[in-house]
Design a protein around this motif. Sequence first.
Motif, short mmCIF file in Angstrom:
data_model
loop_
_atom_site.label_atom_id
_atom_site.label_comp_id
_atom_site.label_asym_id
_atom_site.label_seq_id
_atom_site.Cartn_x
_atom_site.Cartn_y
_atom_site.Cartn_z
N TYR A 177 1.03 -1.03 -0.08
CA TYR A 177 -0.01 0.00 -0.04
C TYR A 177 0.86 1.26 0.12
CZ TYR A 177 -2.33 3.73 2.81
OH TYR A 177 -3.16 4.99 2.98
N GLY A 178 1.77 1.42 0.92
CA GLY A 178 2.66 2.46 0.82
C GLY A 178 3.60 2.71 -0.45
N LEU A 179 4.06 1.69 -0.81
CA LEU A 179 4.92 1.60 -2.26
C LEU A 179 3.77 2.27 -3.29
CD1 LEU A 179 7.44 0.64 -3.12
CD2 LEU A 179 6.56 -1.26 -4.00
N ALA A 180 2.73 1.90 -3.26
CA ALA A 180 1.67 2.40 -4.24
C ALA A 180 1.22 3.69 -4.28
CB ALA A 180 0.68 1.40 -4.53
N LEU A 181 1.02 4.19 -2.99
CA LEU A 181 0.54 5.40 -2.72
C LEU A 181 1.96 6.32 -2.88
CD1 LEU A 181 -2.13 6.67 -1.62
CD2 LEU A 181 -1.92 4.11 -1.92
N GLY A 182 2.98 5.87 -2.49
CA GLY A 182 4.01 6.82 -2.49
C GLY A 182 4.59 7.22 -3.74
N ALA A 237 6.24 3.35 2.01
CA ALA A 237 6.28 1.95 2.30
C ALA A 237 6.91 1.34 3.80
CB ALA A 237 6.85 1.27 1.26
N THR A 238 8.14 2.07 3.86
CA THR A 238 8.59 1.85 5.37
C THR A 238 7.96 2.05 6.42
OG1 THR A 238 10.91 2.07 3.98
CG2 THR A 238 11.12 1.87 6.30
N THR A 239 7.36 3.14 6.45
CA THR A 239 6.67 3.61 7.67
C THR A 239 5.35 2.81 7.77
OG1 THR A 239 5.72 5.44 6.20
CG2 THR A 239 7.61 6.22 7.65
N SER A 240 4.79 2.60 6.67
CA SER A 240 3.42 1.80 6.73
C SER A 240 3.78 0.46 7.39
CB SER A 240 2.93 1.75 5.26
OG SER A 240 2.44 3.10 4.87
N ALA A 241 4.84 -0.16 6.87
CA ALA A 241 4.83 -1.25 7.21
C ALA A 241 5.43 -1.50 8.62
CB ALA A 241 6.21 -2.25 6.33
N ALA A 242 6.16 -0.43 9.06
CA ALA A 242 6.90 -0.46 10.63
C ALA A 242 5.59 -0.29 11.48
CB ALA A 242 7.80 0.63 10.72
N LEU A 243 4.66 0.65 11.21
CA LEU A 243 3.47 0.62 12.01
C LEU A 243 2.52 -0.46 11.81
CD1 LEU A 243 2.68 4.55 11.19
CD2 LEU A 243 3.27 3.29 13.54
N ARG A 286 8.92 13.07 -16.05
CA ARG A 286 9.41 11.73 -15.91
C ARG A 286 10.64 11.31 -15.01
NH1 ARG A 286 6.23 8.53 -18.74
NH2 ARG A 286 4.93 9.44 -20.47
N THR A 287 11.00 12.37 -14.10
CA THR A 287 12.18 11.97 -13.19
C THR A 287 11.60 11.07 -12.48
OG1 THR A 287 11.58 13.87 -11.75
CG2 THR A 287 13.08 14.41 -13.62
N THR A 288 12.69 10.35 -11.68
CA THR A 288 12.27 9.11 -10.89
C THR A 288 12.86 9.04 -9.46
OG1 THR A 288 14.17 7.78 -11.73
CG2 THR A 288 12.33 7.57 -12.92
N SER A 289 13.89 10.06 -9.13
CA SER A 289 14.41 10.17 -7.86
C SER A 289 13.31 10.31 -6.99
CB SER A 289 15.48 11.09 -7.92
OG SER A 289 14.87 12.41 -8.22
N THR A 290 12.52 11.45 -6.97
CA THR A 290 11.65 11.67 -6.16
C THR A 290 10.48 10.69 -5.82
OG1 THR A 290 11.84 14.19 -6.64
CG2 THR A 290 9.85 13.53 -5.57
N ALA A 291 9.93 10.07 -6.75
CA ALA A 291 9.09 8.90 -6.69
C ALA A 291 9.72 7.76 -5.95
CB ALA A 291 8.81 8.29 -8.01
N THR A 292 10.74 7.48 -6.12
CA THR A 292 11.36 6.48 -5.43
C THR A 292 11.82 6.82 -3.96
OG1 THR A 292 12.90 5.88 -7.45
CG2 THR A 292 13.58 5.08 -5.10
N ALA A 293 11.85 8.11 -3.67
CA ALA A 293 12.09 8.45 -2.18
C ALA A 293 10.73 8.54 -1.52
CB ALA A 293 12.78 9.92 -2.24
N THR A 294 9.95 9.06 -2.10
CA THR A 294 8.72 8.92 -1.52
C THR A 294 7.93 7.61 -1.13
OG1 THR A 294 7.44 9.33 -3.32
CG2 THR A 294 7.93 11.41 -2.02
#
Length: 244
Positions: A18-23, A74-80, A61-69
């Motif tokens: 979920y976090g990966l998709a929304l991010g 995803a990390t915070t969602s999984a941790a919680l 179409r830059t990818t760095s921001t998408a990867t970071a968010t």
Amino acid sequence: MGELTGVRLLLVLLAAGYGLALGRLLPRAAYRLAVEPDEPWRAECPAGHPFTGWLGGPPCRTTSTATATATVTATTSAALAATTGPHPELAVWLLLIPPAVLLAAVDTRVKRLPDVLTVPLAAGAAALLGAAALVPDHAGSWRHALLGGLALGGAYFTLFLVNPGGLGFGDVKLAVGLGTVLGWYGWVTLFTGAFAGFLLGGGYGLALVVVRRAGRKDAIPFGPFMLGGAFLGLLIGSLAAQGA
């Protein structure tokens, strides 16, 4: 016990997806909102292409921001999900994480916490936790959540009056939402999350001074550290609630 562990693992995997998709949908909104207070929201990408909406990948179409968010969400969602487990408030945390990540991204860029994000975050936290309190097996208190929002918002408002140059009013509005979230697990969690935010922000500011990238009176975007401290507080609070 094994069944409960399996459920928690499934929640972690679902939350990470979920976090990966929304991010990956947040960069466009972050770019559009990252403007000075007297400027309108951006309507075009840097190359002049008009935007057709608020959610989507980064401009041009830059990818760095998408990867970071995507990584942070995803990390915070999984941790919680791992610490909260199968309790109704987990749904609230997952719904609040994307706007929180968006706020951190905007504040990092332009040192601004837009009302269009902070006010709905505070109102949404109060309303959603009120709904969670009606569901069996919740692990917090809606009354404490509301009191936490008032307490932390009031504390930040006092600091703002004492030293307007040290905090922005956007920080005060954000504090109301974060206090509501942290207050769900009680006063210890509220204090822990608030203190962690000041500790993270103070450490970052001190590091900048030491490496001579900023002076002692230079302002830093404090929102990301408030959000980071609240995240740590929630992790600790949710773990404590499981053992209660």
